[in-house]
Design an enzyme around this catalytic site. Structure first.
Site, PDB file in Angstrom:
ATOM      1  N   ASP A 155       6.024  30.076   8.042  1.00 15.37           N
ATOM      2  CA  ASP A 155       5.901  29.397   8.942  1.00 15.37           C
ATOM      3  C   ASP A 155       6.434  29.173  10.090  1.00 15.37           C
ATOM      4  O   ASP A 155       7.792  29.789  10.209  1.00 15.37           O
ATOM      5  CB  ASP A 155       6.127  27.794   8.181  1.00 15.37           C
ATOM      6  CG  ASP A 155       5.852  26.615   8.976  1.00 15.37           C
ATOM      7  OD1 ASP A 155       4.921  26.594   9.472  1.00 15.37           O
ATOM      8  OD2 ASP A 155       6.635  25.450   8.482  1.00 15.37           O
ATOM      9  N   GLY A 209       4.127  18.702  11.201  1.00 14.20           N
ATOM     10  CA  GLY A 209       4.788  17.194  11.273  1.00 14.20           C
ATOM     11  C   GLY A 209       3.865  16.385  10.325  1.00 14.20           C
ATOM     12  O   GLY A 209       3.602  15.144  10.515  1.00 14.20           O
TER      13      GLY A 209
END
Ligand code: 13P
Length: 283
Positions: free
Chosen positions: A81, A210
């Site tokens: 990531d 997010g």
């Protein structure tokens, strides 16, 4: 079962759902995500963000995640990531990660495109998948936007079309109003951005970063507009912390560390399983 993201994202697109991308910052968080996946029957992406090297070195996280994925009864992609350099992406691929994100969102559009295309070529040659980011989110990790307006960061659909075509990415992280970390104010989400980018990229799987801390209604709407992967960390970590807090209140004396690890794992797994069900349209 260790897989890359290709088939799980294709199936998510075909059947209009999203998979979770859960960050592994400890053995417990990795085990919790696998447990949630096996409990719900949902495939998912187990991912490591270099920002978490302060808790767990990537050299340890990589083999740990790969073993958790191989031993899992459900399909699990092991993914890097926010790989912010070509080098870290190559390091992950060399370790056997089945997927990487090259995050060139801090670069100019042209530099991001060129580096993403280079990483995509190597990843695909190794049978791995690649996610890239276009548009960016304010990286302040505390949910406050400061002097910025979210729309300053939104992904531009016309850029996304060219970027996707020129790089051959398997998934694209887009900016439509989410931010990493704790939301101090209600996020201003533009579902229209998702719809327009999806149309401009011929249905390329889109990724929400997010992703923790939104309402179930927001998740459902984002999925219906074309989000196929939701990156989820902060509120899962908070659920783990709350589980430990409750345990300490129940048993203030004589707690042993393994009791804490077990309770944290359960709390993170329960939270992850709920999110997986929402993303799958099961609740
Ligand atoms: P949150 O920590 O805000 O859930 O974001 C996770 C994420 O986007 C990882 O890439």
């Amino acid at each position: 079962m260790l897989v890359n993201m290709k088939e799980m994202l294709a199936d998510a697109a075909k059947n209009n759902y999203a998979v979770g991308g859960f960050n592994c910052s400890s053995l417990e968080s990795g085990m919790a995500a696998v447990r949630a996946s096996e409990e719900t029957g949902m495939p998912f992406v187990l991912q490591f963000a270099p920002v978490h090297e302060q808790y767990l070195a990537m050299s340890v996280a990589g083999p740990l995640m790969l073993q958790l994925a191989r031993a899992a009864k459900t399909p699990v992609a092991v993914h890097l990531d926010h790989g912010s350099s070509v080098e870290v992406c190559l390091r992950a691929l060399a370790m056997g990660f089945t997927s990487v994100m090259f995050d060139g969102s801090a670069l100019s559009y042209e530099d991001n495109k060129a580096a993403t295309a280079a990483v995509a070529k190597t990843a695909h040659a190794l049978g791995a998948t690649i996610e890239a980011e276009l548009g960016s989110m304010p990286h302040n990790y505390n949910g406050e936007l400061g002097n910025y307006a979210p729309e300053d960061f939104y992904t531009k659909p016309e850029d996304a079309a060219e970027f996707a075509g020129d790089t051959g990415v398997d998934a694209l992280a887009i900016s439509f109003g989410t931010v990493h970390g704790i939301y101090k104010t209600t996020p201003k989400l533009s579902f229209d951005v998702i719809k327009k980018v999806r149309a401009a990229t011929n249905g390329l799987p889109l990724v929400m970063h997010g992703g923790s801390g939104l309402t179930d209604a927001d998740y459902r709407e984002a999925v219906s507009c074309g989000i196929r992967k939701v990156n989820y960390y902060t509120y899962g970590a908070i659920a783990g912390g709350r589980g430990v807090y409750d345990l300490v209140k129940e048993k203030p004396e004589g707690l042993q560390f393994h009791d804490i690890a077990v309770r944290a794992t359960k709390a993170i797994a329960d939270d992850a399983a709920r999110v997986m069900r929402v993303l799958a349209g099961k609740i």
